[in-house]
Motif scaffolding. Structure first.
Motif, mmCIF file in Angstrom:
data_model
loop_
_atom_site.group_PDB
_atom_site.id
_atom_site.type_symbol
_atom_site.label_atom_id
_atom_site.label_comp_id
_atom_site.label_asym_id
_atom_site.label_seq_id
_atom_site.Cartn_x
_atom_site.Cartn_y
_atom_site.Cartn_z
ATOM 1 N N PRO A 60 1.721 1.235 8.503
ATOM 2 C CA PRO A 60 3.036 1.283 8.151
ATOM 3 C C PRO A 60 3.878 2.202 9.289
ATOM 4 C CG PRO A 60 1.622 2.772 6.857
ATOM 5 C CD PRO A 60 0.686 2.097 7.806
ATOM 6 N N ASP A 61 5.117 2.130 8.949
ATOM 7 C CA ASP A 61 6.045 2.750 9.634
ATOM 8 C C ASP A 61 5.986 4.454 9.110
ATOM 9 O OD1 ASP A 61 7.994 3.177 7.515
ATOM 10 O OD2 ASP A 61 8.534 1.177 8.131
ATOM 11 N N GLU A 104 -0.481 -9.962 3.734
ATOM 12 C CA GLU A 104 0.314 -10.963 4.209
ATOM 13 C C GLU A 104 -0.551 -11.860 5.506
ATOM 14 O OE1 GLU A 104 1.539 -8.018 3.460
ATOM 15 O OE2 GLU A 104 3.317 -8.434 2.364
ATOM 16 N N SER A 133 0.101 -4.882 0.245
ATOM 17 C CA SER A 133 1.276 -5.653 0.846
ATOM 18 C C SER A 133 1.941 -4.624 2.018
ATOM 19 C CB SER A 133 2.151 -5.975 -0.041
ATOM 20 O OG SER A 133 3.555 -6.462 0.559
ATOM 21 N N LYS A 134 2.657 -5.237 3.154
ATOM 22 C CA LYS A 134 3.053 -4.550 4.286
ATOM 23 C C LYS A 134 4.346 -3.353 3.677
ATOM 24 C CE LYS A 134 5.819 -8.344 5.724
ATOM 25 N NZ LYS A 134 6.257 -9.287 6.825
ATOM 26 N N ALA A 135 5.034 -3.847 2.464
ATOM 27 C CA ALA A 135 5.779 -3.101 1.852
ATOM 28 C C ALA A 135 5.303 -2.069 0.822
ATOM 29 C CB ALA A 135 6.960 -4.025 1.462
ATOM 30 N N ASP A 136 4.258 -2.141 0.729
ATOM 31 C CA ASP A 136 3.577 -1.329 -0.535
ATOM 32 C C ASP A 136 2.863 0.020 -0.106
ATOM 33 O OD1 ASP A 136 2.899 -0.176 -3.002
ATOM 34 O OD2 ASP A 136 2.495 -1.970 -4.004
ATOM 35 N N LYS A 137 3.536 1.064 0.188
ATOM 36 C CA LYS A 137 2.691 2.233 0.805
ATOM 37 C C LYS A 137 1.854 2.838 -0.186
ATOM 38 C CE LYS A 137 5.944 2.805 4.496
ATOM 39 N NZ LYS A 137 7.225 3.329 5.227
ATOM 40 N N ASP A 167 6.042 -3.834 14.767
ATOM 41 C CA ASP A 167 6.281 -4.798 13.670
ATOM 42 C C ASP A 167 5.051 -5.483 13.213
ATOM 43 O OD1 ASP A 167 8.491 -7.026 12.479
ATOM 44 O OD2 ASP A 167 6.942 -8.017 13.706
#
Ligand code: TXA
Ligand code: MG
Length: 339
Positions: free
Chosen positions: A313-314, A267, A282-286, A244
């Motif tokens: 990232p995951d 972030e 950003s953590k969501a923007d691979k 996480d």
């Protein structure tokens, strides 16, 4: 040797170098490639010399149009056509049975060949003008991060190659996905710009090769020979921290030494005040993370940090390729932070 730099509109002139058996670095949507006439053994030999590449590591043939594939392979399975229709031009390399015209040196003597139609107008214009498939590995010195700008190519290759055509920064930023179609079910040899999930939607079952996910041990053979080599490694040791993002940021803040470089999601920039920080996106923007990854690894080298810590990232979507490249840069030194 003086390296001549061409602008993106000079594809025809640049392609002349390929026709003359010389080396030309070309932009693709993934990373820059170090190209030569893929049907000319002497020209291809120059690629290995310029990169310092081991001779047992085969090259990908780049074609201008999916229709060229049949000229360089045999016994094409029906999946090849379906994948080409779905993903070409694009960041997918298909491993198929090699045709007679392909010189030994391209495939490192293997009975198979990697073929890809890149999604970059300059690459395709150069290949079309050259009129031959272009054999090209990534245009870095062996072991260095792959180049995603013309400046990266010059860092590694200035004076060692005849030309470079500048097509701007690469939009994908990690190399192509490599899929072996010579076995049943097809096997993912390297995660890359086309997500495993997208391939499964077209094909159904796909096996993920061990060499795509971890370092192979003594005596194990990599199906994509390049996957066995240490790669992407900056001079300072890298540790990748998975889990996480809130937890991984906290873990890195606790463990990083004062002269550390930190690759963190945007972030968390405030967590690393006083460190050499490079923003990963950003953590969501691979997509952004993939584009920044190799440039970041190069930048840490220049910054002279003593150790590097990276968030990761995951595995979903492009995350599998990003995590793979980061892990390789870290020599697979990966910490899993408990959730
Ligand atoms: O996105 C890309 O694929 C970039 C751009 C320039 O197209 N190219 C690239 O090439 O990454 P390279 O040479 O750096 O990586 C190609 C990988 C190596 O690991 C090589 O061993 C593997 O593909 N490969 C090539 N031909 C193969 C074959 N016939 N069988 C198995 N693996 C193969
Ligand atoms: Mg490479």
């Amino acid at each position: 040797m003086k390296t001549r730099v061409f602008e993106s509109h000079q594809a025809e002139e640049a392609a002349e170098l390929i026709r003359q058996g010389k080396l030309l670095a070309i932009p693709t949507e993934t990373v820059y490639g170090l190209g030569a006439d893929g049907l000319n053994s002497k020209a291809v030999a120059k690629i290995f010399a310029a990169k310092g590449r081991p001779e047992d590591n085969p090259l990908i043939l780049h074609i201008a149009d999916g229709g060229w594939m049949k000229w360089y392979c045999r016994d094409l399975p029906p999946e090849a056509g379906r994948l080409a229709a779905a993903f070409w031009p694009g960041p997918l390399t298909l491993i198929v049975k090699r045709g007679d015209r392909v010189p030994d040196i391209v495939t490192a003597g293997l009975d198979t060949v990697g073929i890809r139609c890149p999604d970059h107008p300059v690459a395709r214009a150069v290949i079309s003008a050259a009129g031959v498939p272009i054999a090209a590995p990534s245009a870095n010195r062996s072991g260095r991060p792959s180049p995603t700008t013309a400046a990266h190519v010059l860092e590694d290759m200035d004076g060692l190659i005849d030309g470079l055509i500048d097509g701007g920064p690469c939009t994908v930023g990690v190399e192509s996905t490599i899929l072996d179609l010579t076995c049943v079910p097809p096997r993912l040899l390297r995660p890359g710009g086309v997500a495993l999930e997208a391939l499964k939607e077209v094909l159904g079952e796909i096996v993920v090769d061990d060499g795509a996910l971890r370092t192979l041990g003594e005596g194990e053979t990599a199906r994509a020979p390049g996957m066995k080599y240490r790669h992407y490694a900056p001079s300072a040791p890298v540790t990748v921290v998975r889990g996480d993002p809130d937890e991984t940021a906290a873990y890195i803040a606790l463990h990083a030494g004062s002269a550390a470089g930190i690759l963190c999601f945007d972030e968390y920039v405030w967590t690393f005040d006083g460190y050499k920080v490079i923003l990963f996106g950003s953590k969501a923007d691979k997509h952004v993370q993939a584009r920044r990854l190799f440039d970041a690894l190069r930048a840490f080298d220049e910054a002279g940090v003593t150790e590097i810590w990276a968030q990761c990232p995951d595995d979903a979507g492009l995350g599998l390729a990003i995590a793979n490249r980061l892990s390789k840069a870290a020599g697979f030194r990966v910490v899993e932070v408990p959730q």
